[in-house]
Design a protein around this motif. Structure first.
Motif, PDB file in Angstrom:
ATOM      1  N   ALA A  56      10.743   3.349  -2.861  1.00  0.00           N
ATOM      2  CA  ALA A  56      10.014   4.422  -3.552  1.00  0.00           C
ATOM      3  C   ALA A  56       8.531   4.253  -3.250  1.00  0.00           C
ATOM      4  N   PHE A  57       7.828   5.356  -3.067  1.00  0.00           N
ATOM      5  CA  PHE A  57       6.411   5.278  -2.748  1.00  0.00           C
ATOM      6  C   PHE A  57       5.595   4.859  -3.976  1.00  0.00           C
ATOM      7  N   VAL A  58       4.424   4.333  -3.710  1.00  0.00           N
ATOM      8  CA  VAL A  58       3.533   3.891  -4.799  1.00  0.00           C
ATOM      9  C   VAL A  58       3.145   5.103  -5.649  1.00  0.00           C
ATOM     10  N   PRO A  59       2.753   4.875  -6.914  1.00  0.00           N
ATOM     11  CA  PRO A  59       2.478   5.993  -7.828  1.00  0.00           C
ATOM     12  C   PRO A  59       1.475   7.019  -7.318  1.00  0.00           C
ATOM     13  N   HIS A  60       0.384   6.579  -6.675  1.00  0.00           N
ATOM     14  CA  HIS A  60      -0.630   7.572  -6.281  1.00  0.00           C
ATOM     15  C   HIS A  60      -0.122   8.492  -5.177  1.00  0.00           C
ATOM     16  N   ILE A  61       0.833   8.006  -4.344  1.00  0.00           N
ATOM     17  CA  ILE A  61       1.463   8.874  -3.338  1.00  0.00           C
ATOM     18  C   ILE A  61       2.321   9.926  -4.037  1.00  0.00           C
ATOM     19  N   TYR A  67       6.401  12.984   3.716  1.00  0.00           N
ATOM     20  CA  TYR A  67       7.808  12.644   3.476  1.00  0.00           C
ATOM     21  C   TYR A  67       8.201  13.040   2.054  1.00  0.00           C
ATOM     22  N   TYR A  68       7.348  12.699   1.102  1.00  0.00           N
ATOM     23  CA  TYR A  68       7.634  12.990  -0.307  1.00  0.00           C
ATOM     24  C   TYR A  68       7.741  14.496  -0.546  1.00  0.00           C
ATOM     25  N   VAL A  69       6.789  15.244  -0.008  1.00  0.00           N
ATOM     26  CA  VAL A  69       6.816  16.705  -0.163  1.00  0.00           C
ATOM     27  C   VAL A  69       8.039  17.280   0.546  1.00  0.00           C
ATOM     28  N   GLY A  70       8.347  16.729   1.725  1.00  0.00           N
ATOM     29  CA  GLY A  70       9.511  17.188   2.477  1.00  0.00           C
ATOM     30  C   GLY A  70      10.816  16.996   1.726  1.00  0.00           C
ATOM     31  N   HIS A  82       9.500  -2.062  -7.976  1.00  0.00           N
ATOM     32  CA  HIS A  82      10.732  -1.262  -7.983  1.00  0.00           C
ATOM     33  C   HIS A  82      11.681  -1.751  -6.896  1.00  0.00           C
ATOM     34  N   PHE A  83      11.147  -2.053  -5.727  1.00  0.00           N
ATOM     35  CA  PHE A  83      11.942  -2.529  -4.596  1.00  0.00           C
ATOM     36  C   PHE A  83      12.690  -3.814  -4.960  1.00  0.00           C
ATOM     37  N   ILE A  84      11.963  -4.773  -5.522  1.00  0.00           N
ATOM     38  CA  ILE A  84      12.569  -6.058  -5.874  1.00  0.00           C
ATOM     39  C   ILE A  84      13.602  -5.890  -6.981  1.00  0.00           C
ATOM     40  N   ASN A  85      13.256  -5.094  -7.984  1.00  0.00           N
ATOM     41  CA  ASN A  85      14.147  -4.909  -9.127  1.00  0.00           C
ATOM     42  C   ASN A  85      15.431  -4.167  -8.737  1.00  0.00           C
ATOM     43  N   ALA A  86      15.293  -3.164  -7.868  1.00  0.00           N
ATOM     44  CA  ALA A  86      16.465  -2.384  -7.458  1.00  0.00           C
ATOM     45  C   ALA A  86      17.473  -3.231  -6.692  1.00  0.00           C
ATOM     46  N   LEU A  87      17.001  -4.299  -6.050  1.00  0.00           N
ATOM     47  CA  LEU A  87      17.873  -5.123  -5.205  1.00  0.00           C
ATOM     48  C   LEU A  87      18.109  -6.513  -5.795  1.00  0.00           C
ATOM     49  N   LYS A  88      17.748  -6.709  -7.056  1.00  0.00           N
ATOM     50  CA  LYS A  88      17.813  -8.046  -7.664  1.00  0.00           C
ATOM     51  C   LYS A  88      19.222  -8.614  -7.696  1.00  0.00           C
ATOM     52  N   ASP A  89      20.239  -7.762  -7.722  1.00  0.00           N
ATOM     53  CA  ASP A  89      21.621  -8.232  -7.749  1.00  0.00           C
ATOM     54  C   ASP A  89      22.215  -8.397  -6.351  1.00  0.00           C
ATOM     55  N   ASP A  90      21.421  -8.092  -5.331  1.00  0.00           N
ATOM     56  CA  ASP A  90      21.925  -8.137  -3.952  1.00  0.00           C
ATOM     57  C   ASP A  90      21.269  -9.221  -3.106  1.00  0.00           C
ATOM     58  N   VAL A  91      19.951  -9.287  -3.177  1.00  0.00           N
ATOM     59  CA  VAL A  91      19.198 -10.210  -2.317  1.00  0.00           C
ATOM     60  C   VAL A  91      17.990 -10.735  -3.096  1.00  0.00           C
ATOM     61  N   ALA A  92      17.691 -12.009  -2.925  1.00  0.00           N
ATOM     62  CA  ALA A  92      16.477 -12.578  -3.511  1.00  0.00           C
ATOM     63  C   ALA A  92      15.284 -12.155  -2.655  1.00  0.00           C
ATOM     64  N   ILE A  93      14.249 -11.605  -3.287  1.00  0.00           N
ATOM     65  CA  ILE A  93      13.071 -11.125  -2.562  1.00  0.00           C
ATOM     66  C   ILE A  93      11.826 -11.661  -3.255  1.00  0.00           C
ATOM     67  N   VAL A  94      10.870 -12.151  -2.456  1.00  0.00           N
ATOM     68  CA  VAL A  94       9.608 -12.642  -3.005  1.00  0.00           C
ATOM     69  C   VAL A  94       8.445 -11.896  -2.350  1.00  0.00           C
ATOM     70  N   LYS A  95       7.354 -11.779  -3.106  1.00  0.00           N
ATOM     71  CA  LYS A  95       6.188 -11.061  -2.592  1.00  0.00           C
ATOM     72  C   LYS A  95       5.438 -11.867  -1.544  1.00  0.00           C
ATOM     73  N   ASP A 115       0.820  -1.213   0.000  1.00  0.00           N
ATOM     74  CA  ASP A 115       0.000   0.000   0.000  1.00  0.00           C
ATOM     75  C   ASP A 115       0.855   1.265   0.000  1.00  0.00           C
ATOM     76  N   ILE A 116       2.083   1.133   0.497  1.00  0.00           N
ATOM     77  CA  ILE A 116       2.937   2.309   0.701  1.00  0.00           C
ATOM     78  C   ILE A 116       4.069   2.384  -0.320  1.00  0.00           C
ATOM     79  N   PHE A 117       4.756   1.254  -0.519  1.00  0.00           N
ATOM     80  CA  PHE A 117       5.954   1.244  -1.359  1.00  0.00           C
ATOM     81  C   PHE A 117       5.726   0.491  -2.670  1.00  0.00           C
ATOM     82  N   ASP A 118       6.448   0.913  -3.690  1.00  0.00           N
ATOM     83  CA  ASP A 118       6.401   0.283  -5.008  1.00  0.00           C
ATOM     84  C   ASP A 118       7.170  -1.039  -4.924  1.00  0.00           C
ATOM     85  N   VAL A 119       6.447  -2.141  -4.825  1.00  0.00           N
ATOM     86  CA  VAL A 119       7.051  -3.461  -4.604  1.00  0.00           C
ATOM     87  C   VAL A 119       7.931  -3.879  -5.770  1.00  0.00           C
TER      88      VAL A 119
END
Length: 496
Positions: free
Chosen positions: A230-235, A406-409, A137-150, A131-135
């Motif tokens: 990164a926050f979800v698009p609507h945020i 946070y985003y506006v800040g 993007h999160f997984i893709n940004a860290l794909k070379d570091d850690v395996a992550i599953v939803k 609901d808060i973060f772009d899942v």
């Protein structure tokens, strides 16, 4: 008429004779407690030179963002199992926990399951990671570091918070010490992974040390915090709309229309707009009560806060041992909206400042906020800048509201945090990483200044300016036991 008057008087008496101390304290909240300073602040004149200097961005300080590890980061061919974490607290505490969870998974050569966020007991917010973060993007940004599953595969679908809440389970790790070392996880969690293929760590907040960690793991922490989250698009879309409306306020002609806010957002200015500052005003009931300070609301307010302390903390509040004067002189009292306004005015913010108020709920309500608004009549917030339809997706959800702030800040020219806390720590660290001006109030100095009732405005202003010269975003190197999320240099930054 006489009969009607008696009825109304009776209703009034019944209502307010049974009113709680909290209601009475809200009614009695003062508009100005420091009236002499406030009067001078309202009449202040700020020179063009002072305004220009205030809004000038920070000069390059010899450091640049540096979150990529020198060592080649790879995901192991065979995972040791799945790691789950359950995170409590508010948005920014959870944010730090997410970063630590990625690093723990890296330490264990394990696969991280997208962290589960616990329902916030204060705000009753059930928002999930998704609901808060772009899942993606999160997984893709860290794909070379850690395996992550939803989510977990079907064979481990039984591993839920409900499963762990009703009995002691061998797959749950509940003894992780605060600031545990990497070796602790290898010695205590790896065996569980090897035996069961899964380990659920709860509680997890603040369960990984900041000291004596390999450089590549510290860099990974930085990468998660500053790049992967990164926050979800609507945020982001709502945040961008608020930013546009702050930089390009509507003209009087635009304000004729009831929908002028939506219309102004669609404008595409050719050149850069005006500057704006974000004020994170943390002055909620919990903070006011826990501080044990006197905020000028009289006996009713002090009694209400004392009763609240008794209910929430059983009266066990260290500050209760000290007088209000002692607490203020030590900088242990949160700044009221009025005091924050006086600080900003003394620093050179004039009454034409576009100020965005980032806060959830201010103790004392609008009557207390009105003191700040008197000093900064162009102050805005989410409600004043966006329609109820635009805010529908975040309404009543504390984590999403905080995410927008946070985003506006992070896109403001100047950020000011009224009091220490997780939002303060996260924003100070993130803006330091990007070399952005961020004002940290000198709480001890301000407490002493506000105790001096004979201080003139010029004396107050001179002391404030002098006491904040080195508290506007200057790089401070992290010391042992300090958080790299607040002090990103040198772990997340390199000397340029």
């Amino acid at each position: 008429m006489a009969g009607l008057f008696v009825v109304l008087l009776t209703v009034y008496f019944i209502t307010f004779s049974h009113a709680s101390p909290t209601i009475l304290s809200d009614l009695n909240a003062p508009k100005f407690r420091h009236s002499r300073l406030a009067k001078s602040a309202i009449q202040r004149q700020t020179s063009n030179e002072e305004v220009s200097q205030l809004w000038t961005p920070l000069e390059h300080q010899g450091w640049k963002p540096c979150s990529e590890s020198d060592a080649a980061s790879t995901v192991p061919e065979k995972s040791e199992g799945y790691v789950q974490v359950f995170l409590d607290g508010g948005l920014n505490q959870q944010r730090m926990g997410i970063c630590d969870a990625v690093v723990v998974a890296k330490i264990l050569n394990a696969t991280l399951v997208i962290p589960q966020l616990e329902v916030n007991p204060v705000w009753q917010d059930s928002s999930s990671f998704e609901d808060i973060f772009d899942v993606d993007h999160f997984i893709n940004a860290l794909k070379d570091d850690v395996a992550i599953v939803k989510e977990l595969p079907d064979e481990f679908s039984w591993s839920t918070r409900e499963y762990y809440g009703v009995a002691i389970r061998p797959t749950r790790i509940k003894t992780a010490p605060v600031h545990a070392s990497a070796n602790w996880y290898l010695e205590n969690v790896s065996p569980v992974l090897q035996s069961y293929g899964i380990a659920a760590i709860a509680p997890f907040s603040h369960r990984l040390t900041f000291d004596n960690m390999p450089k590549y793991l510290q860099h990974l922490r930085c990468k998660v915090n500053f790049q992967a989250l990164a926050f979800v698009p609507h945020i982001r879309q709502l945040g961008d709309a608020l930013i546009t409306r702050l930089r390009f306020p509507p003209s009087e002609d635009n304000m004729v229309s009831n929908n002028y806010l939506r219309e102004v957002t669609d404008l595409k200015p050719k050149q850069g707009g005006g500057k704006f500052a974000v004020l994170h005003l943390r002055f909620d009931k919990d903070m006011a009560a826990h501080s044990a300070c006197d905020f000028g609301g009289g006996k009713a307010e002090n009694l209400a806060l004392a009763k609240y302390r008794q209910v929430i903390w059983g009266g066990r509040v260290i500050n209760s041992q000290f007088t209000d004067e002692e607490l203020r002189s030590q900088g242990r009292c949160p700044l009221t909206p009025e005091e924050v306004g006086l600080l900003l005015a003394a620093l050179g913010f004039d009454n034409n400042t576009r100020l965005y108020l980032a806060s959830h709920k201010v103790y004392g309500g609008e009557r207390r906020v009105s003191a700040l608004r008197s000093l900064f009549p162009l102050m805005e917030d989410k409600k004043s800048l966006a329609s109820s339809e635009e805010r529908a997706l975040i309404k009543g959800k504390a984590s999403l509201l905080a995410a927008v702030d946070y985003y506006v800040g992070m896109h403001s020219d100047i950020f000011v945090s009224a009091s220490p806390g997780n939002m303060h720590n996260a924003m100070v660290g993130h803006r330091t990483y990007n070399n952005m001006k961020t004002i940290r109030p000198n709480m001890a100095l301000l407490g002493q200044l506000f105790l001096n009732k004979t201080l003139t405005w010029p004396e107050f202003q001179e002391s404030v300016i002098e006491g904040h010269q080195n508290r506007q975003g200057q790089i401070r190197l992290r010391k042992p036991k300090q958080s790299l999320y607040t002090y990103p240099a040198p772990d997340c930054m390199c000397q340029a």
